[in-house]
Enzyme design. Structure first.
Site, mmCIF file in Angstrom:
data_model
loop_
_atom_site.group_PDB
_atom_site.id
_atom_site.type_symbol
_atom_site.label_atom_id
_atom_site.label_comp_id
_atom_site.label_asym_id
_atom_site.label_seq_id
_atom_site.Cartn_x
_atom_site.Cartn_y
_atom_site.Cartn_z
ATOM 1 C CE LYS A 96 -1.565 2.967 2.890
ATOM 2 N NZ LYS A 96 -1.731 4.159 2.057
ATOM 3 N N GLY B 171 6.923 4.994 8.447
ATOM 4 C CA GLY B 171 6.040 6.147 8.576
ATOM 5 C C GLY B 171 6.188 6.745 9.962
ATOM 6 C CB SER B 172 4.047 9.064 11.810
ATOM 7 O OG SER B 172 2.832 8.338 11.772
ATOM 8 C CB VAL C 295 0.769 5.378 11.566
ATOM 9 C CG1 VAL C 295 0.202 4.217 10.769
ATOM 10 C CG2 VAL C 295 -0.100 6.609 11.359
ATOM 11 N N GLY C 296 2.946 3.787 13.439
ATOM 12 C CA GLY C 296 3.747 2.585 13.701
ATOM 13 C C GLY C 296 3.279 1.855 14.950
ATOM 14 C CD GLU D 296 13.642 1.070 9.741
ATOM 15 O OE1 GLU D 296 14.056 2.095 10.321
ATOM 16 O OE2 GLU D 296 14.236 -0.019 9.794
ATOM 17 C CB CYS E 202 13.094 9.311 8.624
ATOM 18 S SG CYS E 202 14.023 8.421 7.393
ATOM 19 C CD GLU F 89 9.542 12.865 12.289
ATOM 20 O OE1 GLU F 89 8.453 12.321 12.484
ATOM 21 O OE2 GLU F 89 10.472 12.336 11.648
HETATM 22 P P1 NAD Z 1 2.301 8.191 8.107
HETATM 23 O O1 NAD Z 1 2.561 7.388 9.337
HETATM 24 O O2 NAD Z 1 1.216 9.187 8.155
HETATM 25 O O3 NAD Z 1 1.941 7.218 6.890
HETATM 26 C C1 NAD Z 1 2.764 6.154 6.510
HETATM 27 C C2 NAD Z 1 1.916 5.111 5.787
HETATM 28 O O4 NAD Z 1 0.987 4.566 6.712
HETATM 29 C C3 NAD Z 1 1.083 5.692 4.638
HETATM 30 O O5 NAD Z 1 1.026 4.773 3.577
HETATM 31 C C4 NAD Z 1 -0.275 5.868 5.284
HETATM 32 O O6 NAD Z 1 -1.342 5.874 4.365
HETATM 33 C C5 NAD Z 1 -0.330 4.652 6.197
HETATM 34 N N1 NAD Z 1 -1.291 4.770 7.297
HETATM 35 C C6 NAD Z 1 -1.735 5.910 7.894
HETATM 36 N N2 NAD Z 1 -2.623 5.603 8.857
HETATM 37 C C7 NAD Z 1 -2.744 4.256 8.884
HETATM 38 C C8 NAD Z 1 -3.511 3.332 9.655
HETATM 39 N N3 NAD Z 1 -4.341 3.749 10.608
HETATM 40 N N4 NAD Z 1 -3.363 2.029 9.413
HETATM 41 C C9 NAD Z 1 -2.509 1.582 8.461
HETATM 42 N N5 NAD Z 1 -1.779 2.395 7.683
HETATM 43 C C10 NAD Z 1 -1.878 3.723 7.896
HETATM 44 O O7 NAD Z 1 3.698 8.822 7.687
HETATM 45 P P2 NAD Z 1 4.023 9.787 6.448
HETATM 46 O O8 NAD Z 1 3.424 11.115 6.734
HETATM 47 O O9 NAD Z 1 3.671 9.115 5.163
HETATM 48 O O10 NAD Z 1 5.620 9.865 6.529
HETATM 49 C C11 NAD Z 1 6.283 10.692 7.417
HETATM 50 C C12 NAD Z 1 6.793 9.911 8.611
HETATM 51 O O11 NAD Z 1 7.538 8.793 8.176
HETATM 52 C C13 NAD Z 1 7.748 10.716 9.467
HETATM 53 O O12 NAD Z 1 7.462 10.496 10.829
HETATM 54 C C14 NAD Z 1 9.113 10.141 9.113
HETATM 55 O O13 NAD Z 1 10.097 10.306 10.092
HETATM 56 C C15 NAD Z 1 8.773 8.723 8.865
HETATM 57 N N6 NAD Z 1 9.788 8.071 8.042
HETATM 58 C C16 NAD Z 1 10.664 7.208 8.648
HETATM 59 C C17 NAD Z 1 11.657 6.592 7.914
HETATM 60 C C18 NAD Z 1 12.609 5.618 8.562
HETATM 61 O O14 NAD Z 1 13.207 4.825 7.844
HETATM 62 N N7 NAD Z 1 12.789 5.638 9.869
HETATM 63 C C19 NAD Z 1 11.782 6.878 6.547
HETATM 64 C C20 NAD Z 1 10.892 7.773 5.967
HETATM 65 C C21 NAD Z 1 9.892 8.361 6.715
#
Ligand code: NAD
Length: 493
Positions: free
Chosen positions: A175, A228-229, A232-233, A250, A284, A385
């Site tokens: 996704k 992602g964030s 959500v993680g 991550e 990130c 962040e």
């Molecule tokens: P996000 O957590 O909003 O979204 C990430 C993914 O999760 C997207 O595909 C989103 O649609 C999905 N998602 C959102 N809500 C969900 C739910 N309830 N259930 C399942 N999936 C869901 O993050 P973002 O805004 O896309 O990216 C920014 C964040 O990602 C920042 O916090 C950044 O630090 C982090 N990031 C980390 C790394 C790393 O390797 N550590 C790399 C890149 C980005």
């Protein structure tokens, strides 16, 4: 008329079952529609998982070197299409063309790297404590890997997950982030042209709640890899816990550059500008904090803030642009909110601070590169962040204090030090509790053949890239072969 893109399920491009779509627009110019994409729901996820399940036995049975050949061909196709895919990425995500070329290059590097793993995937052979007994360990795939990816590295991050999953014999349902689905479409097209069998990779586009959530909770998905964030993680982790599903996370970062009094300031300033404002601060690993020794504080700050003011913000397709837009309106609003928080907290604004909304910037989500000075480590701008073009500069009296500040946040992704003193460099390298560390370079610039990931709220102990990625997408099986012709009891006979 903008192109309509479907889901990729069982080797065919299909509309969402509901027929609904969502628009993908250029964040540098929202009047440009990149395309409309399937606004999918749980029924689409169900179909994608069914196809991944059906394809699994044959894909798993294909010898890993043969799987590697498909990946190798995909990498060759990515090399040929690099410029087109980079331009598509700049249009959908906003970062400047040099950086999207780097993003596609990272996908190329990872695909070649994992193609090579088709001929490695080494296990162990060890002597047995018994005579006439042989033992070894081999990797086995987990099954269906559910991948959920962010928008800031629209092709690189999907490739970091997809390629190791595939080379080990897993099938995939991905996704992509709703802001950047086109780059995943492009990656999948390369795999399709390379001869990837139907159903081995499936893509379902749509929101986190209607696609990500059913994907991560589905009983047939053996593992979930999420970037992602942290917020959500945590939900992904909770969704995986009841079934003890493998879960690779991550997440966020609040990375620091430490500038010592013996540092080469020209290098440190250049590094802090690239680390803080590259990708509009939406990495990130972005250097959103700079701790500077008080002896060089004023000089660093003068040069750094002047550099930030001089950065050219604009459409990433324009060769003169150095910093692109924020990815969407909500990210821009977050930046504006934090700028206000910084002012309210008493941080000293020395560069930027405002949205850019006139002339060439009128139709995009642009914000000035922003520098706050005289920050204390616990100010929210210096602690949380932001994920935008905002850097907090913190004065420190010593290396020890810089390290303490560096380690004081909830995240642990990347850190760096500028110094000419090898002792200071080694001390910081040892003491910073992060997954990545740089000397005389900013906090960004990871390469695919070293492990990538972070400590504390950044990750859950796994690493992406390098051979460590193989650990995420496989399970070990230890095998004992007794050819003695009699019962031999370990630890007893
Ligand atoms: P996000 O957590 O909003 O979204 C990430 C993914 O999760 C997207 O595909 C989103 O649609 C999905 N998602 C959102 N809500 C969900 C739910 N309830 N259930 C399942 N999936 C869901 O993050 P973002 O805004 O896309 O990216 C920014 C964040 O990602 C920042 O916090 C950044 O630090 C982090 N990031 C980390 C790394 C790393 O390797 N550590 C790399 C890149 C980005």
């Amino acid at each position: 008329m903008a192109k309509r893109y479907g889901n990729y399920i069982g080797g065919a491009w299909k509309d969402a079952a509901s027929g609904r779509t969502f628009d993908n627009r250029n964040p540098a110019d929202t009047s440009e529609l990149i395309g409309s994409f399937a606004d999918s729901g749980p029924e689409d996820v169900e179909r994608a998982i069914a196809c991944a399940r059906e394809a699994y036995p044959r894909w798993k049975a294909l010898p890993a070197p043969k799987r590697g050949e498909i990946l190798y061909r995909a990498a060759e196709i990515l090399v040929k299409r690099k410029e087109d895919f980079s331009r598509d990425m700049t249009r959908e995500m906003g970062k400047v063309l040099d950086e999207t070329r780097g993003d596609v290059q990272e996908a190329i590097d990872m695909t070649y790297y994992m193609a090579g793993e088709g001929r490695r995937q080494f296990g162990q052979t060890t002597p047995s404590e018994m005579p006439d007994k042989f033992q070894m360990s081999v990797r086995q795939p987990i099954g269906i890997a559910g991948l959920i990816t962010p928008w800031n590295f629209p092709m690189a991050i999907p490739s970091w997950k997809m390629m190791p999953a595939l080379i080990l014999g897993n099938t995939v349902v991905i996704k992509p982030a709703t802001d950047t689905p086109l780059s995943v479409v492009n990656l999948i097209e390369a795999l399709e042209q390379a001869g990837l069998p139907k159903g081995v990779v499936n893509m379902v586009t749509g929101s986190g709640s209607s696609v990500g959530s059913p994907l991560m909770s589905h009983k047939d998905v053996g593992m979930v890899s999420f970037t992602g964030s942290t917020e959500v993680g945590r939900r992904v982790s909770e969704a995986c816990a009841p079934a003890f599903k493998h879960c690779h996370l991550e997440m966020g970062g609040k990375n620091i550059i430490m500038v010592m009094d013996d540092a080469r300031l020209d290098l440190a300033v250049e590094g802090a500008l690239w680390g803080g404002f590259g990708t509009t601060g939406q990495r990130c690993t972005a250097a959103s904090r700079v701790a500077v020794h008080e002896k060089v504080y004023k000089e660093f700050l003068d040069r750094f803030s002047a550099g930030a003011k001089g950065l050219r913000v604009g459409n990433g397709l324009e060769p003169k642009s150095q910093v692109g837009p924020c990815v969407n309106t909500s990210q821009l609003e977050t930046v504006e909110r934090y700028v206000q928080i910084g002012k309210d907290e008493g941080a000293r604004l020395v560069a930027g601070g405002s949205r850019l909304g006139k002339g060439d910037h009128a139709r995009g989500y642009f914000h000035e590169p922003t520098v706050f000075a005289d920050c204390s480590p616990k100010m929210r701008v210096a602690y949380e962040e932001i994920f935008g073009p905002v850097v907090s500069v913190i004065p420190v009296k010593s290396l020890e204090q810089a390290i303490e500040v560096g380690n004081s946040v909830d995240y642990g992704l990347s850190a760096s030090i500028y110094t000419q003193d090898i002792g200071k460099a080694f001390t910081a390298m040892r003491e910073m509790y992060t997954g990545i560390f740089y000397v005389n370079a900013p906090t960004i610039g990871a390469e695919t053949h070293l492990p990538f990931g972070g400590t504390k709220n950044t990750g859950n102990g796994h690493r992406e890239a390098c051979v460590q990625a193989l650990e995420v997408f496989s399970e070990w099986k230890s095998i004992y072969i007794d050819f003695s012709g009699k019962l031999q009891r370990a630890q007893i006979d």
